[in-house]
Design an enzyme around this catalytic site. Structure first.
Site, PDB file in Angstrom:
ATOM      1  N   GLU A 185       1.903  15.282 -12.265  1.00 45.51           N
ATOM      2  CA  GLU A 185       0.656  15.261 -13.055  1.00 45.51           C
ATOM      3  C   GLU A 185      -0.373  16.309 -12.626  1.00 45.51           C
ATOM      4  OE1 GLU A 185      -0.580  11.154 -12.901  1.00 45.51           O
ATOM      5  OE2 GLU A 185       1.308  10.439 -13.736  1.00 45.51           O
ATOM      6  N   GLU A 302       9.736   8.033 -17.305  1.00 45.20           N
ATOM      7  CA  GLU A 302       8.953   6.793 -17.159  1.00 45.20           C
ATOM      8  C   GLU A 302       8.736   6.117 -18.505  1.00 45.20           C
ATOM      9  OE1 GLU A 302       5.305   7.411 -14.978  1.00 45.20           O
ATOM     10  OE2 GLU A 302       6.244   8.786 -13.563  1.00 45.20           O
TER      11      GLU A 302
HETATM   12  O1  9MR Z   1       3.584   1.571 -12.311  1.00 47.78           O
HETATM   13  C1  9MR Z   1       2.884   2.070 -11.197  1.00 47.78           C
HETATM   14  C2  9MR Z   1       1.857   1.064 -10.718  1.00 47.78           C
HETATM   15  O2  9MR Z   1       2.498  -0.124 -10.264  1.00 47.78           O
HETATM   16  C3  9MR Z   1       1.023   1.676  -9.592  1.00 47.78           C
HETATM   17  O3  9MR Z   1      -0.027   0.785  -9.266  1.00 47.78           O
HETATM   18  C4  9MR Z   1       0.421   3.007 -10.053  1.00 47.78           C
HETATM   19  C5  9MR Z   1      -0.301   3.708  -8.920  1.00 47.78           C
HETATM   20  O4  9MR Z   1       0.581   4.088  -7.900  1.00 47.78           O
HETATM   21  O5  9MR Z   1       1.436   3.868 -10.505  1.00 47.78           O
HETATM   22  C6  9MR Z   1       2.177   3.361 -11.585  1.00 47.78           C
HETATM   23  O6  9MR Z   1       3.179   4.307 -11.969  1.00 47.78           O
HETATM   24  C7  9MR Z   1       2.692   5.553 -12.444  1.00 47.78           C
HETATM   25  C8  9MR Z   1       3.624   6.634 -11.960  1.00 47.78           C
HETATM   26  O7  9MR Z   1       3.740   6.569 -10.557  1.00 47.78           O
HETATM   27  C9  9MR Z   1       3.155   8.011 -12.407  1.00 47.78           C
HETATM   28  N1  9MR Z   1       2.964   8.062 -13.842  1.00 47.78           N
HETATM   29  C10 9MR Z   1       2.171   6.995 -14.423  1.00 47.78           C
HETATM   30  C11 9MR Z   1       2.711   5.628 -13.987  1.00 47.78           C
HETATM   31  C12 9MR Z   1       1.925   4.507 -14.652  1.00 47.78           C
HETATM   32  O8  9MR Z   1       0.599   4.542 -14.249  1.00 47.78           O
END
Ligand code: 9MR
Length: 393
Positions: A185, A302
């Site tokens: 990102e 994702e």
């Molecule tokens: O699904 C993930 C959530 O449980 C965590 O709290 C969050 C922060 O680490 O990240 C979420 O996953 C993200 C991913 O790592 C990167 N792209 C967006 C995803 C959804 O927010």
């Protein structure tokens, strides 16, 4: 009465949007005959039938594709039914928390030169035990950084910190990782920079070179792994997504031209039907083609479909969500550089969307292939159909 009318209008509007997507995807995807294309006009009747028998990972494998999901040690150790569903359906696994600097109840980096590998090791063992290909998510991200990071990191020590992170953490699992999300990102066009880079602690402390540096350091330690740049917001025919596609493409082309060891683009595909999110298969396909022509592979990393803005009726909601899965996947799987599809969770029992994108009416979200009881939903069928209809890799 007015309220009912309003609801009906809204429903028609949503149907209209997703039907449009369905028609355009139907026109271009294999396996849609004329009759089915016309049926796709009406989501009530849209057919999501699949042949029985094979799991998602088996259907994907038949086409040379990989299917996988994400979860956490916490959910897997407390829920044998969920673990079984993942093992049954998935060939690939992504730790949702444990490979981040910190997330959920996991803390990989308790201090500037400290590591706690206990949770990450558990994940690596889990993956090896169940023959799951493991993804390393993620090394460099502006989010999920521990508290000490902000207080400690500056332009004097940032390179040392990044180097130590990669040389210690990546080295521990080197040779066992399918792909690393080396940088996550890094583009945010709204931040106003000409290069589209997001303004992050990494950019501030290391300058624009931090992306190339992270890839080179990772490649030196784990030369076998596929090295990925991963991002979201690339999917729709909106000015915002268009600008992001352009900026990502420029970033990737720049990295390739300076010899950065980057091998793939990860497209997160957190989809959100309704509103202004028009889906344009041609534009998306062109973007994938442009990425592939740089010599890069593509992973859908994702995927999920938020039902936040969809009608409350579960049957209607599930039909629309399934339609979005099939239309999107039919489009992207047509590009042979796409090698994997990962959904961000497998069952509605565990989705980040419950917390981050809850429905206004308070009913539970239904964004994933299995319901909370681990039963297959239409979204499961839709993914299965997309794999069944995908061209062979
Ligand atoms: O699904 C993930 C959530 O449980 C965590 O709290 C969050 C922060 O680490 O990240 C979420 O996953 C993200 C991913 O790592 C990167 N792209 C967006 C995803 C959804 O927010």
């Amino acid at each position: 009465m007015r309220k009912i009318l309003k609801l009906t209008n809204r429903r028609n509007f949503l149907f209209g949007l997703s039907s449009l997507a369905a028609i355009s995807a139907g026109v271009i995807s294999r396996g849609f005959d004329r009759h089915q294309k016309i049926e796709a006009l009406d989501h009530h009747q849209r057919d999501f039938t699949v042949s029985q028998g094979l799991s998602l990972k088996e259907r994907a494998a038949k086409k040379g594709l990989i299917y996988g999901t994400t979860s956490t040690k916490k959910y897997l150790t407390s829920d044998p039914a969920y673990m079984a569903a993942i093992v049954e359906n998935c060939r690939m696994f992504v730790p949702e928390w444990e490979f981040k600097w910190t997330a959920g109840n996991a803390l990989l980096r308790p201090g500037f030169d400290r590591f706690d590998f206990s949770a990450a090791d558990w994940i690596a063992n889990f993956s090896a035990t169940h023959q799951l290909l493991l993804r390393g998510h993620t090394l460099v991200w502006h989010s999920s950084l521990p508290k000490w990071f902000k207080e400690t990191v500056n332009s004097e020590n940032a390179e040392q910190l990044l180097q130590n992170h990669i040389q210690t953490f990546v080295k521990r699992y080197a040779g066992k990782i399918h792909s690393w999300d080396v940088v996550n990102e890094a583009i945010k066009t709204e931040d106003g920079r000409d290069d589209g880079l997001r303004i992050t602690p990494w950019l501030n402390s290391l300058g624009t070179n931090y992306i190339d540096l992270a890839f080179r350091l990772t490649s030196a330690v784990d030369p076998q792994a596929l090295l990925v740049y991963n991002d979201f917001g690339l999917d729709y025919d909106t000015p915002k997504d268009e600008a992001k596609r352009d900026a990502v493409l420029k970033l990737l082309a720049g990295l390739k031209s300076q010899g950065t060891p980057i091998h793939a683009l990860g497209i997160q595909a957190h989809l959100s039907p309704g509103g202004n999110n028009k889906f344009n298969p041609e534009k998306l396909r062109q973007f994938l083609k442009d990425v592939a022509s740089l010599g890069l592979k593509i992973m859908i990393t994702e995927m999920d479909v938020t039902d936040k803005n969809l009608p409350v009726d579960i049957k209607v909601r599930d039909h629309i969500v399934a339609g979005v899965y099939e239309d999107y996947l039919a489009t992207v799987l047509d590009e042979k550089a796409v090698i994997a599809v990962i959904t961000w969770g497998l069952s509605d029992r565990y989705s980040w969307l419950s917390e981050f994108e809850p429905r206004g009416d308070g009913t539970p979200v239904r964004p994933l292939p299995l319901d909370t009881q681990m039963r297959r939903k239409l979204a499961w069928n839709a993914i299965a159909r997309a794999f069944d209809n995908a061209p062979q890799r």
